[in-house]
Design an enzyme around this catalytic site. Structure first.
Site: not given
Length: 928
Positions: A127, A200, A431
């Site tokens: 991303e 992700d 994360y």
């Protein structure tokens, strides 16, 4: 530019059925370049007819057995239509549960070959730029890591982008900026063997990967020999990235379907309720699914506070001495509170008045006391669980005063990675969007090893601690938030991280260490003190920490910035020693007796942290939605934050009441939570997403149809009934009789210009009295001078010429003076006095001077039209037709002559006002 037919792309079929993109120069090849910004083109694909077996034609809400998705698409003509400036492509998708994608299906899939060590060139898409740079340093020249900058397309932000009548097909838009990123990926794929989608590891990331795949397919950018793989990793470290590349998978269709269902659901709610709000509640901009439930929580709490009635109660506390008060020995006081009187246990409201408290005090002072019981307890306080998104937001709010949005911004920065002092780059935490409490075995092993080295072996339990989620709708797929390397101490990052990022990292580090330590041991002693027959009893208690346990992690020098205040328990060491030395039967001497008055307190308003906690408990929303939900509520001016406390504005309370009255499902907590469960079932392949949408849309559309027929007067009456106490609380003597005409009744009204809300006379327009303005033109906070209190008109005196009364009044646009009284069929002359700072200094002479304007100074020599001197918002001005010029502050109005006015009108500061008249047909013909 028209395209008669376009070519079906080779390679993997798209999930949503988009099969190609018309080229700007060829009628048979997909578009390979970014469309021109001045004339962007849009692709509208016709609905595909899926070839499905008869057994699968009927949609089912429940998939008892996981099905392999199957369908084929026919290439059809796709007309090219004009796009918008900010969107280069629009496409429709029609995704069925029966769509088949042999190379994509996550069920019944073929095993994919390992991507590391590399055999050929690979293109990896992530991303962000930061993440791309860090990963590129790990993988070397055989990999090219490129950023997508988040989503490359989204639902078109206009009505009709989700089509329930067309099997929930969707219209997607590609922002112009995304074409640059897509083109870079397409160029990089030339000669590559693998396309690796590494967004992700959540639904949103899965959707980003799917969108990128769709767009590349439409451009025919993926050759037949290119292998497409999806990899996920929960931390950005070299070992984690390389391990993920050894276990590639295909895009999970169920996760994509869950994403589509959520987007469609939120879109249908937002784009159907919001227009109704605009019409029924001017100034209220939008309503969403999770947003409305969160707003309802805040407004329900505010209603509880409004309705709360405080209740008085009293408590009695006393100090006891081990020695007689007159003794020479040092006084050692033992604090205690009354728990029993007249052999009856006291409740909170047992002593309800000052009189009762004083009577009990007299009785207490006449008694002799001794120790009647002594009890010791050992309390084990377990360590906290590791952080998930919601608990990190709560702790950052409570301990660091960070907002949820700011916390997530810093956490994302820590996750994506930074350049360390040794020149290497690495992600610092795992994360940050997760609701799983799992920590990998390898990480737990490292944490336990550090604890032994740093604190000692007695601080680690015999076996590693395992944590499981207990809140509603938990997903255990992701790890908890933790440092990627527990031995990377916060002090090592001084000078590398900014102050706030370092605080957040220290918070995460301390919590991760603490979660694998032994419980803290607290010793508590409780003493009973009573009179001879024990009809009167006091209780004294005190605690001390016997063993710090996990609290050592918060006492560590590494946690200095977020120091845990556990040492408060040690402040009463002297009192604990006194209580420990006493035994049953020991005599105690009564010292000071204190009577304390209390009142019950209303429920506390939510902070960001406590609201996130409540949303999590109810199962409303997801970790990734909390921060954005709170931001939207503030951006819409539904909620304001003062000293970290969330206050619902009246605008927000109106929206919540309107939704609760007309769209009860939207604000129902259990419905919103159950919807999250259904979406999780879609993720797991247990629920068919279009069946879910069909069920909801059938009910929701009927609400919308019914509300469209609700008149705005009905909405006004409903809001007046709901908030009557609040709206009319400031009226003098609680009277709703209009103080101007003395005939009408004050009611709640919506402005006919859509500028706000006010309390005015129901005899309007005959009586134009306004008692209270709730909102002005746009934002209430831009008009702080507007008062919500009712001010009766001030009589300044009588006009000697007409014998009419002159009033000073306060209206929705500020103070003004009025000549004459309000009466039916008569409009009195008024003039604004907003240019006068101190309105209390206005006299009758000032008012009459202001009321004489506008005055005509004379005629303009060019056309004979009048030149007028008038009172404007910022002072005086002269006007001739559509030309206007301000009068300088240094020039008194009485000194302005026609000559000076003409000079001002011809000067450089003169300006035009009003709308220019259209040319007549004759003038147009003459011009032609």
């Amino acid at each position: 530019m028209y395209c008669r037919y376009w070519k079906k792309p080779k390679g993997v079929a798209a999930l949503n059925g988009n099969e190609g993109m018309p080229d700007s120069t060829s009628t048979s090849q997909p578009n390979t370049a970014k469309p021109d910004s001045s004339s962007t083109s849009a692709l509208m694909n016709d609905k595909r007819q899926a070839k499905v077996s008869p057994q699968k034609k009927k949609q089912s809400r429940s998939k008892k057995n996981k099905e392999q998705i199957s369908s084929t698409f026919d290439s059809e003509e796709a007309p090219v239509v004009k796009g918008t400036k900010n969107a280069s492509l629009v496409g429709t998708s029609n995704i069925s549960k029966n769509d088949q994608h042999p190379e994509w299906a996550s069920e019944g899939k073929k095993p994919l070959k390992q991507l590391y060590p590399p055999v050929g060139k690979s293109v990896m898409v992530v991303e962000s730029v930061t993440k791309a740079k860090v990963i590129q340093g790990y993988l070397g020249d055989m990999f090219e890591v490129l950023p997508s900058y988040g989503h490359v397309r989204d639902l078109a932000a206009r009505s009709g982008s989700v089509r329930p009548d067309d099997d929930f097909s969707m219209v997607w838009e590609v922002p112009s900026a995304a074409w640059t990123h897509l083109k870079s990926i397409k160029v990089a794929l030339s000669g590559a063997e693998n396309l690796i989608l590494a967004s992700d590891p959540d639904r949103e990331g899965e959707a980003i990967a799917w969108h990128i795949m769709e767009m590349l397919q439409q451009q025919d950018a993926i050759g037949e020999n290119v292998n497409v793989a999806r990899v996920v990793f929960h931390e950005i470290t070299e070992a984690s990235i390389k391990s993920a590349l050894q276990v590639p998978r295909q895009i999970d269709v169920n996760l994509v379907h869950a994403y589509l269902a959520r987007r469609a659901l939120d879109y249908l709610i937002g784009f159907n309720i919001s227009p109704l709000l605009w019409r029924k509640l001017p100034g209220c901009q939008s309503a969403g699914r999770v947003q409305s439930a969160a707003l309802s929580l805040l407004c329900d709490r505010e209603m509880e506070i409004d309705e709360f009635k405080p209740q008085e109660y009293w408590t009695i506390e006393a100090q006891f001495n081990m020695e007689e008060p007159n003794a020479l020995a040092k006084e050692v006081l033992c604090p205690a509170h009354l728990t029993q009187y007249n052999s009856k246990k006291l409740g909170q409201f047992s002593i309800s008045s000052d009189t009762e408290a004083k009577d009990i005090e007299v009785k207490i002072k006449s008694e002799h006391f001794q120790v009647i019981s002594s009890k010791r307890n050992i309390i084990r306080r377990n360590p906290p669980t590791p952080y998930i998104t919601s608990t990190l937001q709560q702790d950052a709010s409570n301990k660091l005063n960070f907002s949820a949005a700011y916390t997530m911004k810093l956490a994302q920065k820590l996750y994506e990675g930074i350049q360390l002092s040794d020149g290497k780059a690495a992600g610092l935490i795992t994360y940050s969007r997760t609701d799983g409490l799992h920590i990998s075995d390898e990480a737990v092993k490292d944490i336990r090893s550090l604890i032994v080295e740093r604190y000692g072996s007695n601080f680690t339990p015999e076996s590693a601690r395992k944590y499981f989620k207990k809140v509603k709708n938990a997903q255990e797929a992701h790890e908890a938030i933790r440092p990627t390397d527990i031995r990377r101490l916060p002090s090592m990052l001084l000078g590398i991280l900014d102050e706030d990022s370092l605080k957040l990292y220290a918070l995460i580090w301390s919590r991760t260490v603490a979660c694998q330590m032994v419980p803290a041991t607290i010793e508590q002693i409780q003493l009973g003190i009573g009179n001879s027959n024990e009809s009167i009893s006091f209780r004294s208690s005190c605690s001390r920490i016997e063993f710090l346990g996990y609290q050592s992690a918060y006492q560590d020098v590494e946690a200095e910035t977020i120091r845990f205040k556990a040492n408060e328990l040690n402040d009463n060491a002297e009192v604990f020693g006194v209580l420990s030395s006493l035994k049953k039967g020991d005599r105690l001497y009564l010292g000071e007796v204190e009577l304390k008055q209390h009142s019950t307190q209303p429920p506390t308003r939510y902070s960001e942290g406590s609201l996130v906690k409540k949303l999590e408990e109810l199962g409303i929303g997801r970790p990734s939605t909390y921060a954005s939900t709170l931001k939207v509520l503030q951006d819409r001016n539904y909620v304001t934050v003062k000293n970290r406390v969330l206050y619902p504005e009246f605008r927000g309370r109106m929206v919540s009441a309107f939704l609760a009255h007309h769209f009860s499902e939207v604000t129902d907590y259990s419905f919103t939570a159950d919807m999250e469960t259904e979406l999780d079932n879609v993720s797991g392949g247990l629920t068919e997403w279009k069946g879910l949408l069909t069920d909801y849309w059938t009910r929701f559309s009927s609400y919308c149809t019914r509300v469209q027929n609700v008149h705005i007067h009905q909405v006004e009456k409903m809001l007046e009934k709901t908030f009557g106490d609040f709206l009319f609380a400031s009226l003098p003597n609680k009277s709703r009789t209009c103080p101007s005409c003395m005939d009408g009744t004050l009611i709640f009204k919506v402005s006919r210009f859509g500028a706000g809300y006010f309390i005015g006379c129901n005899k309007h327009p005959q009586c134009k009295y306004i008692a209270k303005t709730l909102y002005g033109d746009e934002e209430e906070e831009e008009s702080p001078q507007k008062s919500n209190s009712v001010e009766e008109p001030k009589l300044l005196g009588l006009n000697s010429g007409s014998n009419e009364k002159v009033f000073l009044k306060n209206g929705p646009y500020g103070y003004y003076v009025q000549l004459g009284e309000d009466r039916k069929g008569y409009l009195p002359k008024r003039a604004s006095v907003s240019h006068i700072k101190n309105v209390n200094s206005i006299t009758l002479e000032d008012a009459l001077e202001v009321l004489r304007y506008p005055v005509t100074l004379g005629e303009h020599p060019n056309d004979g039209h009048p030149v007028i001197l008038k009172l404007a918002k910022g002072g005086f001005a002269v006007r001739h037709r559509r030309t206007i010029a301000s009068v300088p502050k240094s020039l008194k109005p009485n000194d302005v002559t026609i000559k000076k006015a003409l000079k001002l009108l011809s000067g450089k500061d003169a300006r035009r006002c009003g709308r220019p008249k259209k040319n007549s047909k004759a003038e147009v013909s003459e011009t032609l």
